[in-house]
Design a protein around this motif. Structure first.
Motif, PDB file in Angstrom:
ATOM      1  N   THR A   1      -2.974  -5.540   1.632  1.00  0.00           N
ATOM      2  CA  THR A   1      -2.400  -4.214   1.411  1.00  0.00           C
ATOM      3  C   THR A   1      -2.616  -3.763  -0.031  1.00  0.00           C
ATOM      4  O   THR A   1      -2.736  -2.575  -0.300  1.00  0.00           O
ATOM      5  CB  THR A   1      -0.906  -4.195   1.759  1.00  0.00           C
ATOM      6  OG1 THR A   1      -0.250  -5.235   1.052  1.00  0.00           O
ATOM      7  CG2 THR A   1      -0.677  -4.376   3.230  1.00  0.00           C
TER       8      THR A   1
ATOM      9  N   LEU B   1       7.073   2.010  -5.214  1.00  0.00           N
ATOM     10  CA  LEU B   1       6.877   0.655  -4.696  1.00  0.00           C
ATOM     11  C   LEU B   1       8.054  -0.255  -5.026  1.00  0.00           C
ATOM     12  O   LEU B   1       8.661  -0.877  -4.158  1.00  0.00           O
ATOM     13  CB  LEU B   1       5.585   0.059  -5.253  1.00  0.00           C
ATOM     14  CG  LEU B   1       5.327  -1.365  -4.772  1.00  0.00           C
ATOM     15  CD1 LEU B   1       5.152  -1.396  -3.277  1.00  0.00           C
ATOM     16  CD2 LEU B   1       4.127  -1.964  -5.454  1.00  0.00           C
TER      17      LEU B   1
ATOM     18  N   ASP C   1       3.548   6.378  -7.003  1.00  0.00           N
ATOM     19  CA  ASP C   1       3.500   5.161  -7.822  1.00  0.00           C
ATOM     20  C   ASP C   1       4.869   4.619  -8.177  1.00  0.00           C
ATOM     21  O   ASP C   1       5.066   3.424  -8.302  1.00  0.00           O
ATOM     22  CB  ASP C   1       2.709   5.424  -9.109  1.00  0.00           C
ATOM     23  CG  ASP C   1       1.234   5.588  -8.820  1.00  0.00           C
ATOM     24  OD1 ASP C   1       0.883   5.516  -7.620  1.00  0.00           O
ATOM     25  OD2 ASP C   1       0.450   5.810  -9.747  1.00  0.00           O
TER      26      ASP C   1
ATOM     27  N   ASN D   1      -4.383  -0.418  -0.986  1.00  0.00           N
ATOM     28  CA  ASN D   1      -3.763   0.492  -1.950  1.00  0.00           C
ATOM     29  C   ASN D   1      -4.787   0.943  -2.984  1.00  0.00           C
ATOM     30  O   ASN D   1      -4.911   2.136  -3.288  1.00  0.00           O
ATOM     31  CB  ASN D   1      -2.594  -0.226  -2.632  1.00  0.00           C
ATOM     32  CG  ASN D   1      -1.849   0.668  -3.591  1.00  0.00           C
ATOM     33  OD1 ASN D   1      -1.373   1.724  -3.204  1.00  0.00           O
ATOM     34  ND2 ASN D   1      -1.763   0.251  -4.834  1.00  0.00           N
TER      35      ASN D   1
ATOM     36  N   SER E   1       0.825  -1.212   0.000  1.00  0.00           N
ATOM     37  CA  SER E   1       0.000   0.000   0.000  1.00  0.00           C
ATOM     38  C   SER E   1       0.856   1.258   0.000  1.00  0.00           C
ATOM     39  O   SER E   1       0.334   2.361   0.094  1.00  0.00           O
ATOM     40  CB  SER E   1      -0.948  -0.001   1.200  1.00  0.00           C
ATOM     41  OG  SER E   1      -0.215   0.247   2.377  1.00  0.00           O
TER      42      SER E   1
ATOM     43  N   SER F   1       0.005   4.378  -2.728  1.00  0.00           N
ATOM     44  CA  SER F   1      -1.159   5.201  -2.412  1.00  0.00           C
ATOM     45  C   SER F   1      -0.991   5.902  -1.076  1.00  0.00           C
ATOM     46  O   SER F   1      -1.483   7.016  -0.895  1.00  0.00           O
ATOM     47  CB  SER F   1      -2.427   4.361  -2.378  1.00  0.00           C
ATOM     48  OG  SER F   1      -2.771   4.000  -3.668  1.00  0.00           O
TER      49      SER F   1
END
Lengths: 326, 322
Positions: free
Chosen positions: A135, A256, A253, A139, A78, A81
């Motif tokens: 998660t 991650l 974005d 997200n 997550s 986000s």
């Protein structure tokens, strides 16, 4: 009885040995610096290197939370986000016309991050949902809620002055962000190595059942870890908002993949229970240098992705996770 | 007896019933009602997700996870936008090239995961970057050319039945037979349920893993091919949504992420359920911007339902891993 206590420190002697993974990544960093210096001489100038440290700091702070979660044997997808949500929340509160509310921007952002972590942690620890899917769902929900909240436009708001000071300004020529990161490095290393909580984290990553049978409140440890991860993500998001002097859709974005990679190439096992924050720090430096060299070489985005993936794969293969596959 | 078998199949029955109910609601809210046209559009969209979900399914069955599903689909789709513009022999060769792309990507994943012994999450995250980079290199902006006769044949209807539904039925039958009646299919379940026992039975863990990934890659290739049939273009940016939705679809379809549980019918029901929900939202007047929220909510609800079994756990030790 006393003897068994005396033998305890011997068990933890290995913590002073350098993890081969850290050594490998550090060598990788040096290779990158040499390549960078050959291709583009001003790559090695102090100004440029300090800027790299500054950029690496954001990644490093966010990856601190990911390190904790991965050490427990879970994963937090997550992060993207959560970064965007906290940044939007902070700048929105910071843009309030009431100065008394605007002051609260950073605390509100941190609480927001902690809340996201709490939701993640409750799902994983209490409801025993697979962390990856839970998660991922969080997200997705956060992303939808955010786009709806901002109406799909660039959110309006004002970045709190403190986050700009922390992310952009320099003290004695050293970026504040890097100084802050050093504080985080010390803090997290102490937390993992010198506190009971740190012991619990490693133990839970190795065997949740054994930890439960030892009378430790496993679920509390797990929830707390996710909350801590949320707070680290929030700090990173606030720094990023300060660095860009704005919050925008999708600003998290691109984080991650680097965050998880930084943790994993730094020698922390994705299965939990083994690793260190020092490894993540070196991993974050490596990834920052790598992407900076790729952009100095003016590689198109497509090649950057390919090279990025290939190098990470090579480093992982060189280390060959020893998963006891009997 | 019947109650017992009902309870055993609950993982599959709940989504199947939910899907049936939602499909009826969808047809009733659709302004044009039940017609071949409406069902064809819906089934074409659904088929994309079914193929993507199968790409994830085989890997999850052997207790893996594939985060490169979207990237493999994007790469095959981009290859399709170059390879299947011609006629005759070159068309057939093009289709083989597209499916081969997916197969090769999946095989590479399998090698890295099984031989390289890298945990699947990180391994496929890295290979996914390579695949999506390659897709972006081949086609920086969406475009390309696809044989429109083939596209018509694949996306319209055979009599009253949409071609895509026929394709789905065919693929399900093939996979169901394979999983149930071949040694390979059973060994997939074996490796997913208990690696240790499977290895003792004489199943090669490495070969089975590689085969599972390769088969998943082939399904991703089929998905990429079918996307080019539906959209008539190649687009390198379609990856991420397919990765997310492929996981959501199989979770909805009752496939356990712990491996070894779930079947091809569950995959299809999960994928079509997800597609129907998305289609319903499109018509229900909910803001399209908030769509990811509801996709996430459905995924969250699906796995929360799956965790209701916790309420029956008497021994608290069973709650914890290892």
């Amino acid at each position: 009885m006393t003897q068994s206590i005396k033998t305890l420190p011997r068990l933890s002697l290995s913590r002073y040995a350098i993890d081969p993974a850290i050594f490998l990544v550090a060598t990788g960093c040096i290779v990158l610096l040499v390549i960078g210096g050959i291709v583009y001489p001003s790559f090695l100038s102090p100004g440029y290197l300090l800027q790299q440290l500054q950029i690496a700091s954001f990644l490093g702070v966010i990856a601190a939370g990911a390190t904790l979660v991965i050490l427990l044997g879970y994963i937090d997808l997550s992060v993207p986000s959560a970064i965007t949500a906290v940044a939007v929340l902070t700048t929105t509160v910071g843009g309030s016309s009431n100065p008394e509310i605007a002051v609260l921007a950073i605390p509100v952002g941190l609480v927001g991050g902690a809340l996201i972590g709490l939701i993640n942690g409750i799902g994983v620890a209490i409801f025993r949902l697979p962390s990856m899917v839970w998660t991922l769902a969080i997200n997705s929900m956060l992303m939808g809620a955010l786009v709806f909240f901002t109406g799909g436009f660039k959110p309006r708001g004002v970045t709190p002055p403190l986050s700009i000071t922390l992310a952009l300004d320099r003290t004695l020529g050293i970026p504040n962000a890097f100084l802050f990161w050093i504080a985080v490095i010390l803090g997290v290393s102490l937390l993992l190595r010198r506190t009971i909580y740190g012991r619990y984290v490693f133990a839970t990553g190795n065997s949740e059942k054994a930890v439960f049978l030892s009378g430790i409140r496993v679920r509390l440890v797990t929830v707390l870890t996710f909350v801590a991860a949320g707070v680290f993500t929030a700090i990173g998001a606030i720094l990023l908002a300060g660095y860009a002097n704005q919050a925008y859709q999708g600003m998290g974005d691109t984080y991650l993949m680097p965050v998880i990679t930084a943790v994993v190439i730094g020698g922390t096992s994705i299965l939990g229970g083994c690793g260190s924050y020092a490894g993540t720090v070196v991993g974050a430096l490596f990834i920052t240098l790598l992407s900076s060299i790729l952009s100095v070489l003016q590689m198109p985005e497509a090649f950057r992705q390919i090279v990025f993936g290939a190098i990470i794969l090579t480093m992982l293969l060189m280390r060959r996770f020893d998963r006891s596959n009997r | 007896m019947t109650f017992d078998s009902l309870r055993r199949n609950l993982r599959f029955l709940i989504p199947a019933v939910a899907f049936a109910v939602l499909f009826v609601i969808y047809i009733n809210t659709h302004p044009r009602g039940f017609s071949t046209y409406v069902v064809t559009i819906w089934a074409n969209q659904g088929a994309l997700l079914v193929f993507a979900a199968f790409a994830q399914f085989f890997v999850v069955l052997v207790r893996g996870i594939d985060l490169s599903v979207g990237a493999m689909i994007a790469l095959s789709n981009v290859v399709a936008s170059y390879a299947i513009a011609g006629d005759g022999a070159s068309l057939w060769f093009g289709i083989l090239a597209v499916l081969g792309t997916g197969l090769a990507c999946g095989f590479a994943n399998g090698l890295v995961v099984a031989l390289g012994r890298i945990p699947p999450i990180v391994a496929t995250l890295a290979t996914g970057a390579v695949y999506s980079g390659s897709a972006l290199f081949l086609r920086p902006t969406p475009g390309g050319d696809v044989n429109s006769d083939l596209s018509d044949a694949m996306t319209y209807a055979i009599g009253p039945v949409p071609t895509s539904l026929v394709l789905i039925a065919a693929i399900v039958v093939v996979f169901a037979v394979m999983l149930r009646y071949t040694a390979f299919g059973l060994s997939l379940y074996g490796v997913g349920s208990s690696e240790h026992s499977a290895a003792l039975t004489g199943i090669s863990l490495i070969k089975t893993r590689i085969a599972a990934h390769a088969l998943g890659g082939l399904c991703a290739g089929v998905a990429g091919f079918y996307i080019s049939m539906v959209t008539l273009t190649g687009d390198a940016g379609i990856g991420p949504t397919y990765t997310l939705n492929s996981i959501a679809a199989i979770v909805l379809g009752g496939i356990s992420l712990g491996g070894g549980i779930g079947g091809p019918f569950g995959v299809v029901v999960g994928a079509l359920l997800l597609k129907t929900v998305a289609a319903l939202m499109f018509f229900s007047g909910l803001p399209p911007l908030a769509q990811p929220f509801f996709e996430g909510l459905i995924l969250a609800l699906a796995i929360t339902l799956g965790s209701l079994g916790l309420l029956r756990v008497r021994n608290r030790l069973k709650l914890f891993a290892q």
